[in-house]
Motif scaffolding. Structure first.
Motif, PDB file in Angstrom:
ATOM      1  N   ASP A  38       0.836  -1.201   0.000  1.00 21.73           N
ATOM      2  CA  ASP A  38       0.000   0.000   0.000  1.00 21.73           C
ATOM      3  C   ASP A  38       0.874   1.257   0.000  1.00 21.73           C
ATOM      4  O   ASP A  38       0.605   2.204  -0.735  1.00 21.73           O
ATOM      5  CB  ASP A  38      -0.917  -0.007   1.224  1.00 21.73           C
ATOM      6  N   TYR A  39       1.929   1.260   0.807  1.00 20.45           N
ATOM      7  CA  TYR A  39       2.888   2.375   0.883  1.00 20.45           C
ATOM      8  C   TYR A  39       3.513   2.630  -0.494  1.00 20.45           C
ATOM      9  O   TYR A  39       3.540   3.762  -0.985  1.00 20.45           O
ATOM     10  CB  TYR A  39       3.943   2.016   1.926  1.00 20.45           C
ATOM     11  N   THR A  66       2.420   1.637  -3.435  1.00 26.06           N
ATOM     12  CA  THR A  66       1.392   2.015  -4.405  1.00 26.06           C
ATOM     13  C   THR A  66       1.010   3.484  -4.269  1.00 26.06           C
ATOM     14  O   THR A  66       0.819   4.176  -5.264  1.00 26.06           O
ATOM     15  CB  THR A  66       0.155   1.121  -4.242  1.00 26.06           C
ATOM     16  N   ARG A  67       0.921   3.984  -3.046  1.00 28.40           N
ATOM     17  CA  ARG A  67       0.610   5.400  -2.851  1.00 28.40           C
ATOM     18  C   ARG A  67       1.704   6.286  -3.441  1.00 28.40           C
ATOM     19  O   ARG A  67       1.410   7.322  -4.041  1.00 28.40           O
ATOM     20  CB  ARG A  67       0.423   5.714  -1.367  1.00 28.40           C
ATOM     21  N   ASN A  92       1.379   6.020  -7.311  1.00 31.74           N
ATOM     22  CA  ASN A  92       0.226   6.787  -7.779  1.00 31.74           C
ATOM     23  C   ASN A  92       0.498   8.290  -7.705  1.00 31.74           C
ATOM     24  O   ASN A  92       0.092   9.045  -8.585  1.00 31.74           O
ATOM     25  CB  ASN A  92      -1.023   6.443  -6.969  1.00 31.74           C
ATOM     26  N   GLY A  93       1.185   8.739  -6.648  1.00 26.03           N
ATOM     27  CA  GLY A  93       1.552  10.148  -6.531  1.00 26.03           C
ATOM     28  C   GLY A  93       2.482  10.584  -7.653  1.00 26.03           C
ATOM     29  O   GLY A  93       2.361  11.680  -8.182  1.00 26.03           O
ATOM     30  N   VAL A 141       2.908  13.252  -0.882  1.00 28.46           N
ATOM     31  CA  VAL A 141       2.062  12.076  -0.704  1.00 28.46           C
ATOM     32  C   VAL A 141       1.983  11.790   0.791  1.00 28.46           C
ATOM     33  O   VAL A 141       2.989  11.864   1.495  1.00 28.46           O
ATOM     34  CB  VAL A 141       2.666  10.853  -1.434  1.00 28.46           C
ATOM     35  N   VAL A 198       1.040   8.979   3.703  1.00 31.46           N
ATOM     36  CA  VAL A 198       0.821   7.552   3.934  1.00 31.46           C
ATOM     37  C   VAL A 198       0.707   7.291   5.435  1.00 31.46           C
ATOM     38  O   VAL A 198       1.310   8.008   6.230  1.00 31.46           O
ATOM     39  CB  VAL A 198       1.963   6.695   3.339  1.00 31.46           C
TER      40      VAL A 198
END
Length: 132
Positions: free
Chosen positions: A8-9, A11-12, A15-16, A24, A26
């Protein structure tokens, strides 16, 4: 509920970068803090800030872009180990990313470190992610 917080970290952050965001946010954990510090030390991110006074605790990450071409300093960010299939390596078979130009982040018995630091310490561990 997130089953893989490291994925998840990553991917964020990805995506940023794709959305050309400057910052970003998280959710924070000790492992994510150490990965963020490694990314900063190696020059992949511009800056970071740990916000422990908020609930839930967050990490603000300032992404790094080239000033003229606006290309991100991170070209590839991928998860190596995952909850269903852990990827462990010994000190002799540590991976090389982009023939030494990128880094692999390894969780060892001596803490979270890059592949080059793990090789110097002669320790292996779980390969968390590859950054280039």
């Amino acid at each position: 509920m997130v089953t893989d917080p490291i994925a998840d970290y990553l991917t964020r952050i990805r995506n940023g970068i794709m959305a050309k965001h400057r910052v970003v946010e998280v959710p924070s954990s000790n492992l994510k803090k150490r990965i963020t510090e490694i990314l900063y030390e190696k020059g992949y991110i511009l800056n970071y800030k740990f916000e422990d006074d908020t609930f839930p605790a967050n990490i603000k990450i300032a992404l790094k872009y080239h000033p003229v071409t606006k290309v991100s300093a991170i070209s590839n960010l991928s998860r190596a180990s995952r909850p269903g299939l852990r990827h462990y390596v010994g000190s002799e078979e540590l991976p090389r990313v982009l023939n030494g130009l990128g880094i692999a982040i390894i969780s060892t018995s001596k803490g979270v470190m890059t592949d080059k630091e793990a090789k110097k310490e002669h320790v292996g561990g779980e390969v968390l992610c590859y950054v280039s």
